[in-house]
Design a protein around this motif. Structure first.
Motif, PDB file in Angstrom:
ATOM      1  N   GLU A  17       0.923  -1.225   0.035  1.00 32.67           N
ATOM      2  CA  GLU A  17      -0.056   0.002   0.045  1.00 32.67           C
ATOM      3  C   GLU A  17       0.720   1.210  -0.021  1.00 32.67           C
ATOM      4  OE1 GLU A  17      -2.803  -0.058   3.209  1.00 32.67           O
ATOM      5  OE2 GLU A  17      -4.546  -0.574   1.907  1.00 32.67           O
ATOM      6  N   ARG A  18       2.136   1.160   0.726  1.00 35.06           N
ATOM      7  CA  ARG A  18       2.610   2.417   0.668  1.00 35.06           C
ATOM      8  C   ARG A  18       3.621   2.704  -0.451  1.00 35.06           C
ATOM      9  NH1 ARG A  18       5.455   1.372   6.748  1.00 35.06           N
ATOM     10  NH2 ARG A  18       3.697   1.813   8.219  1.00 35.06           N
ATOM     11  N   SER A  19       4.076   1.408  -0.970  1.00 32.91           N
ATOM     12  CA  SER A  19       4.542   1.712  -2.444  1.00 32.91           C
ATOM     13  C   SER A  19       3.491   2.292  -3.534  1.00 32.91           C
ATOM     14  CB  SER A  19       5.179   0.200  -2.649  1.00 32.91           C
ATOM     15  OG  SER A  19       6.022  -0.338  -1.991  1.00 32.91           O
ATOM     16  N   LEU A  20       2.437   1.794  -3.208  1.00 30.69           N
ATOM     17  CA  LEU A  20       1.441   1.957  -4.402  1.00 30.69           C
ATOM     18  C   LEU A  20       1.211   3.826  -4.204  1.00 30.69           C
ATOM     19  CD1 LEU A  20      -1.111  -0.476  -4.477  1.00 30.69           C
ATOM     20  CD2 LEU A  20       0.439  -0.103  -6.283  1.00 30.69           C
ATOM     21  N   LEU A  21       1.048   4.008  -2.726  1.00 29.70           N
ATOM     22  CA  LEU A  21       0.966   5.573  -2.473  1.00 29.70           C
ATOM     23  C   LEU A  21       1.899   6.315  -3.021  1.00 29.70           C
ATOM     24  CD1 LEU A  21      -0.372   7.910  -1.222  1.00 29.70           C
ATOM     25  CD2 LEU A  21       0.621   7.018   0.929  1.00 29.70           C
ATOM     26  N   LEU A  22       3.158   5.993  -2.633  1.00 31.50           N
ATOM     27  CA  LEU A  22       4.311   6.459  -3.292  1.00 31.50           C
ATOM     28  C   LEU A  22       4.411   6.881  -4.987  1.00 31.50           C
ATOM     29  CD1 LEU A  22       7.143   7.837  -2.613  1.00 31.50           C
ATOM     30  CD2 LEU A  22       8.321   5.557  -2.872  1.00 31.50           C
ATOM     31  N   TRP A  23       4.017   5.690  -5.548  1.00 35.30           N
ATOM     32  CA  TRP A  23       4.026   5.689  -6.935  1.00 35.30           C
ATOM     33  C   TRP A  23       2.858   6.895  -7.435  1.00 35.30           C
ATOM     34  CZ3 TRP A  23       7.326   4.621 -10.418  1.00 35.30           C
ATOM     35  CH2 TRP A  23       8.256   3.420 -10.040  1.00 35.30           C
ATOM     36  N   LYS A  24       1.840   6.901  -6.669  1.00 34.29           N
ATOM     37  CA  LYS A  24       0.556   7.694  -6.975  1.00 34.29           C
ATOM     38  C   LYS A  24       1.219   9.126  -6.895  1.00 34.29           C
ATOM     39  CE  LYS A  24      -3.263   4.798  -5.752  1.00 34.29           C
ATOM     40  NZ  LYS A  24      -4.305   4.738  -4.856  1.00 34.29           N
ATOM     41  N   LEU A  25       1.790   9.529  -5.610  1.00 37.37           N
ATOM     42  CA  LEU A  25       2.382  10.755  -5.247  1.00 37.37           C
ATOM     43  C   LEU A  25       3.425  11.122  -6.454  1.00 37.37           C
ATOM     44  CD1 LEU A  25       2.989  10.706  -1.656  1.00 37.37           C
ATOM     45  CD2 LEU A  25       0.998  11.558  -2.740  1.00 37.37           C
ATOM     46  N   MET A  26       4.280  10.116  -7.003  1.00 36.86           N
ATOM     47  CA  MET A  26       5.129  10.547  -7.973  1.00 36.86           C
ATOM     48  C   MET A  26       4.682  10.943  -9.184  1.00 36.86           C
ATOM     49  SD  MET A  26       8.265   7.787  -7.059  1.00 36.86           S
ATOM     50  CE  MET A  26       9.229   8.220  -8.290  1.00 36.86           C
ATOM     51  N   ALA A  27       3.547  10.102  -9.413  1.00 40.16           N
ATOM     52  CA  ALA A  27       2.727  10.245 -10.753  1.00 40.16           C
ATOM     53  C   ALA A  27       2.267  11.618 -10.853  1.00 40.16           C
ATOM     54  CB  ALA A  27       1.949   9.154 -11.085  1.00 40.16           C
ATOM     55  N   VAL A  28       1.529  12.103  -9.763  1.00 39.64           N
ATOM     56  CA  VAL A  28       0.955  13.339  -9.857  1.00 39.64           C
ATOM     57  C   VAL A  28       2.039  14.525  -9.948  1.00 39.64           C
ATOM     58  CG1 VAL A  28      -0.487  14.866  -8.312  1.00 39.64           C
ATOM     59  CG2 VAL A  28      -1.078  12.492  -8.344  1.00 39.64           C
ATOM     60  N   ILE A  29       3.080  14.226  -9.224  1.00 43.35           N
ATOM     61  CA  ILE A  29       3.887  15.149  -9.300  1.00 43.35           C
ATOM     62  C   ILE A  29       4.615  15.363 -10.575  1.00 43.35           C
ATOM     63  CG2 ILE A  29       6.387  16.139  -8.316  1.00 43.35           C
ATOM     64  CD1 ILE A  29       5.668  14.620  -5.650  1.00 43.35           C
ATOM     65  N   PHE A  30       4.847  14.313 -11.091  1.00 43.58           N
ATOM     66  CA  PHE A  30       5.334  14.147 -12.423  1.00 43.58           C
ATOM     67  C   PHE A  30       4.514  14.977 -13.574  1.00 43.58           C
ATOM     68  CE2 PHE A  30       5.611  12.127 -16.661  1.00 43.58           C
ATOM     69  CZ  PHE A  30       7.174  12.412 -17.029  1.00 43.58           C
ATOM     70  N   ALA A  31       3.254  14.578 -13.458  1.00 42.82           N
ATOM     71  CA  ALA A  31       2.120  15.120 -14.358  1.00 42.82           C
ATOM     72  C   ALA A  31       2.027  16.639 -14.256  1.00 42.82           C
ATOM     73  CB  ALA A  31       1.025  14.590 -14.202  1.00 42.82           C
ATOM     74  N   ALA A  32       2.065  17.198 -13.008  1.00 43.76           N
ATOM     75  CA  ALA A  32       1.955  18.773 -12.719  1.00 43.76           C
ATOM     76  C   ALA A  32       3.289  19.069 -13.226  1.00 43.76           C
ATOM     77  CB  ALA A  32       2.162  18.833 -11.236  1.00 43.76           C
ATOM     78  N   LEU A  33       4.341  18.918 -13.251  1.00 46.44           N
ATOM     79  CA  LEU A  33       5.747  19.359 -13.552  1.00 46.44           C
ATOM     80  C   LEU A  33       5.576  19.431 -15.238  1.00 46.44           C
ATOM     81  CD1 LEU A  33       8.311  17.870 -11.333  1.00 46.44           C
ATOM     82  CD2 LEU A  33       7.562  20.184 -11.468  1.00 46.44           C
ATOM     83  N   LEU A  34       5.194  18.225 -15.772  1.00 47.04           N
ATOM     84  CA  LEU A  34       5.058  18.175 -17.178  1.00 47.04           C
ATOM     85  C   LEU A  34       4.108  19.241 -17.741  1.00 47.04           C
ATOM     86  CD1 LEU A  34       6.268  16.420 -19.984  1.00 47.04           C
ATOM     87  CD2 LEU A  34       4.027  14.926 -19.397  1.00 47.04           C
ATOM     88  N   PHE A  35       3.076  19.449 -17.088  1.00 45.29           N
ATOM     89  CA  PHE A  35       2.167  20.345 -17.622  1.00 45.29           C
ATOM     90  C   PHE A  35       2.435  21.765 -17.390  1.00 45.29           C
ATOM     91  CE2 PHE A  35      -1.430  23.151 -16.663  1.00 45.29           C
ATOM     92  CZ  PHE A  35      -2.149  23.088 -18.086  1.00 45.29           C
ATOM     93  N   CYS A  36       2.961  22.081 -16.200  1.00 40.63           N
ATOM     94  CA  CYS A  36       3.360  23.280 -15.927  1.00 40.63           C
ATOM     95  C   CYS A  36       4.668  23.904 -16.605  1.00 40.63           C
ATOM     96  CB  CYS A  36       3.233  23.587 -14.362  1.00 40.63           C
ATOM     97  SG  CYS A  36       1.831  23.503 -13.813  1.00 40.63           S
TER      98      CYS A  36
END
Length: 392
Positions: A17-36
């Protein structure tokens, strides 16, 4: 033994669960950086297009159209007043905006109307060389695209700070060309800092050079063989476009309007001659010498459209830097030897980028709190109720 395996299973599930959460957080951060930091420039500039020049009269031939991109006041920060984080952020924004516009719009020539640097007026030789290197990296362009730059007061200093050394090092880096012609369109690039009118050596040399250019342009419109013109190479017989840093004389920005004009509380502040704008005398000289069909200027960091004399239009180009404006922009000009059409391309607003990052930060906080059990997100609480109902 069974209890031990069950304990290991629960621990492994928690780690998963923690690994999945970490991957989710990293995916959101990456998507935000890619967009902005990348995609937003493409999405915004995609809506910009070259204006259409009016079709010629019936029977007339369509003159070739020159596509020019015009920007002003990039103000690359220096080593004295520029904080490294501010410098990194602003230069990244301008580089991405310029490179995206260059790739999507394919201009043939780019003009930058002065104040390339923020500290050129006092920078040391080493700092100047570093600033020029950063500029060349940010505003790199293909060989078929021409980049032309005029000097501003932050590049060589206000009039009483200007020295021959500063002028020469600027010209060594960006060229000393004052007259530029392409596709039948003539451009005169004015060193407006030298239009003080006090007869100083730099001012006298600049005015003499402009007078010679005026003579050449006037000869281009006369019948070949006129006594004062000789038989040398003729320029295209087209009224020129003036490019300069200081705007021509105007009392204030009181008559300026639009989303990128000066703030309402600043528009009525009187301009100082030779500081905020050229003097009335210098402005009249330029209009008399060249009879331009259009004047493009910078310096004020805000947009303004003004009519001078017998109706000569001037457009003040807003700053290209987010450090000076929340909504930077540049001008797209379609030019022929007889006509022109202008449009403005706005860049992403910094408020939009900051709001996006704040929204992403809120989402990340919600995910972490929900995972910790301190916050029940709607879709998570719905799953919990469903599981409870099934268990019954």
């Amino acid at each position: 033994m069974g209890l031990a395996w069950r304990g290991w299973g629960r621990q492994g599930f928690r780690l998963l669960e923690r690994s999945l959460l970490l991957w989710k957080l990293m995916a959101v951060i990456f998507a935000a950086l890619l967009f902005c930091e990348f995609l937003i420039y493409y999405l915004v500039i995609f809506w910009c297009g070259w204006p259409e020049v009016a079709a010629p009269a019936r029977g007339g031939e369509q003159a070739p159209v020159l596509r020019a991109m015009v920007l002003a006041d990039t103000h690359l920060l220096g080593e004295v007043q520029g904080h490294w984080l501010d410098k990194l952020r602003r230069e990244w924004q301008m580089e991405r905006a310029f490179q995206t516009a260059l790739w999507m719009l394919q201009p043939e020539v780019v003009f930058i109307l002065g104040d390339i640097f923020d500290e050129g007026k006092w920078s040391s030789p080493q700092a100047w060389a570093e600033d020029v290197g950063r500029f060349q990296k940010m505003f790199r362009h293909p060989a078929h695209v021409q980049l032309k730059v005029v000097a501003g007061n932050h590049d060589i200093g206000f009039h009483y700070w200007v020295t021959s050394y500063k002028v020469k090092r600027f010209e060594k880096a960006f060229g000393s060309e004052r007259l530029f012609s392409r596709k039948g369109v003539n451009f005169v690039m004015v060193n407006s800092v030298a239009m003080e009118g006090d007869g100083c050596n730099i001012c006298a040399a600049a005015e003499a050079e402009l007078l010679e250019i005026s003579r050449q342009l006037n000869c281009s419109r006369e019948v070949r063989g006129a006594s004062l013109c000789g038989a040398g190479r003729r320029l295209p017989p087209s009224a020129p476009i003036l490019l300069q840093h200081y705007p021509l004389y105007r009392a204030s920005d009181a008559n300026c309007s639009g989303p990128d004009a000066a703030p309402p509380e600043e528009r009525s502040i009187p301009f100082k001659e030779r500081y905020d704008a050229l003097s009335l005398e210098a402005s009249q000289k330029l209009l008399w010498w060249f009879g331009p069909r259009l004047v493009l200027s910078g310096h004020t960091h805000s947009a303004c459209e003004v009519l001078h004399g017998a109706g000569t239009p001037e457009l003040s180009v807003p700053s290209f830097s987010w450090r000076n404006r929340n909504n930077p922009s540049f001008i797209m000009a379609s030019l022929t030897s007889r006509d022109y059409a202008l449009s403005k391309c706005f860049l992403p607003q910094e408020n939009t980028v900051l709001a996006t990052y704040c929204g992403v930060a809120g989402l990340l906080t919600g995910l972490v709190l929900a995972h910790s059990g301190w916050l029940a997100l709607p879709f998570l609480s719905g799953r919990t109720v469903l599981r409870t109902h099934k268990a019954r």
